[in-house]
Design a protein around this motif. Structure first.
Motif: not given
Length: 496
Positions: A356-377
């Protein structure tokens, strides 16, 4: 060139073809008193023994050109031990994101065949080995891997960016920079990214910004802070059809305040990550709007992601326990808040896959990746101090021992990195030993005093004179994340 005479005139084509695979005739034996003499150039000068093959050939004629045989072939073999030889190395295919099937197809077509494929793979392996050898030293930046000819060709194609944005360029334009980015300058890769990665509309918008900066950049900076002057200049730019094509479509988001910023940012990204429109953020309790406020939103989110989690069970791992644990001295205070600030940057904390801890962390990193992608674009920056090895891991590269936390990095688990270096040095030192000799050499190395000073950099206290064996027993080292605790690295690691 050192042991041979200048080449003789070329034989007829039929004779040359029959001699390609025939063994060379044996040279007559020479006595000990008559060592082979260096070859002479046509002018009578001796060829220096330190000359390369090319230098020796060029000295055969006074004018710098040698009369070479018609069929002169240089045969070579390249063996890469890690890949099992050149034959296996040529089968290497770079990993491409699954959501870019057209890039994957062009990459496979460009890299799976052709005479250049083995050379490209060899360069990639040499660069990886060079980085491992020079990690942490100034020599890492001494070698330039960019290819000038490839950069010139790509720049010429990007001079007509609409062809690239419409995917009308040759397949190597997308394939080579994706598979072997070190061959191209950063500015060229960034221009290619802007023209191809975010669709035609964003490519045209980026080109429009470049044209406006080229034609009106100085004037825009002169009227900075002058509301009336900037409005007049903006109207003039909009009416200039040479640089202005049209405005960008935006998703306008109004947040109530900067409280609970991470939670609000997650909801914003979840709602807008699939939209191709630019993201513009405004705070209801503040009067400003525009690019400045949107950039402050990204900056504030980055600060929250690197802040000390005072309410969590692992405060030195950041919010949600995302990052490797920091040492107490690897934090900084700013405006009454404490932020993680290690020497090497932020690196993800290991979690047990599927937990469960891994699933929660992966969700946060997915958010971080999308955030950085929008900022870069959209042309914004997320100033999050990420570790270089984090980006290497995201790209699927093999991490070297330097990725483990070591002394001076400011992360918990310095013992792990020091032990890895000790194991590598011991493996190199005992490479030719087997059986009882190998066991004896390892035992002596583990019991040799001074391990704490040599590998952990300790300069004070009794621990600097401890051996590896004494350090492990005294500190109760286990197979866990930091050696002293954290996630188990293997089953039952906390008891081993």
């Amino acid at each position: 060139a050192r042991d041979s005479e200048p080449p003789s005139p070329a034989p007829p084509a039929s004779a040359a073809a029959s001699q390609v695979n025939s063994p060379a005739p044996a040279s007559p034996p020479e006595g000990p008193s008559s060592p082979p003499s260096p070859p002479k150039a046509s002018g009578g000068q001796l060829v220096p023994p330190s000359s390369t093959v090319l230098q020796a050939l060029l000295r055969l004629e006074p004018g710098g050109r040698a009369e070479l045989p018609e069929r002169l072939r240089l045969r070579y073999e390249v063996h890469i031990a890690e890949e099992g030889g050149l034959g296996a190395a040529t089968q290497e295919k770079p990993e491409v994101a699954q959501h870019h099937p057209e890039a994957a197809a062009t990459t496979e077509a460009a890299c799976s065949g052709g005479a250049a494929a083995p050379v490209l793979v060899l360069l990639k392996q040499l660069r990886r080995m060079w980085q491992d050898v020079t990690v942490g030293t100034s020599a890492a930046d001494e070698v330039r891997w960019e290819n000038p000819r490839l950069n010139r060709k790509l720049k010429n194609l990007l001079a007509q960016p609409l062809l690239t944005a419409a995917v009308a360029a040759p397949s190597w334009v997308l394939a080579l920079p994706l598979a072997y980015p070190f061959l191209f300058h950063r500015s060229v890769r960034e221009q290619l990214l802007r023209c191809t990665a975010f669709g035609t509309s964003h490519a045209i918008l980026w080109l429009q910004r470049q044209w406006i900066e080229e034609r009106y950049g100085d004037r825009l900076r002169r009227v900075e802070g002058q509301l009336e002057g900037r409005m007049d200049l903006t109207e003039h730019i909009v009416s200039d059809t040479r640089v202005f094509i049209g405005p960008a479509r935006s998703d306008f988001v109004t947040l109530p305040s900067r409280d609970d910023l991470l939670g609000n940012a997650e909801r914003v990204v979840e709602l807008t990550h699939a939209s191709k429109a630019m993201l513009e953020v405004k705070f209801a309790d503040e009067g400003g709007f525009g690019d400045g406020v949107t950039q402050s939103f990204y900056t504030a989110v980055a600060s929250e992601l690197s802040a000390k989690d005072l309410a969590g069970s692992m405060p030195l791992c950041g919010p949600f326990g995302l990052w490797a644990e920091h040492l107490p001295e690897s934090v900084v205070e700013h405006r009454g808040r404490i932020f993680l600030h290690s020497h090497r940057g932020l690196f993800p904390r290991p979690c047990i896959p599927g937990s469960p801890e891994s699933e929660s962390v992966c969700q946060r990193f997915r958010f971080l990746g999308r955030l950085m992608a929008k900022a870069l674009r959209d042309g914004f920056v997320v100033p999050l101090p990420l570790c270089d090895y984090f980006f290497a891991a995201v790209l699927g590269e093999d991490l070297s021992l330097g990725a483990l936390p070591g002394p001076g990095d400011g992360l918990s688990g310095e013992f792990v990195g020091a032990s890895a270096l000790f194991a590598a040095e011991l493996r190199e030192r005992t490479g030719g030993l087997e059986g009882e000799d190998l066991v004896k050499a390892r035992r002596e190395a583990a019991e040799r005093p001074g391990w704490g000073q040599d590998f952990l950099g300790l300069t004070q206290g009794e621990s600097k004179d401890w051996s590896f064996d004494q350090y492990c027993k005294t500190c109760c080292i286990t197979f866990c994340e930091t050696g002293l605790g954290g996630t188990e690295l293997c089953e039952g690691g906390s008891n081993r």
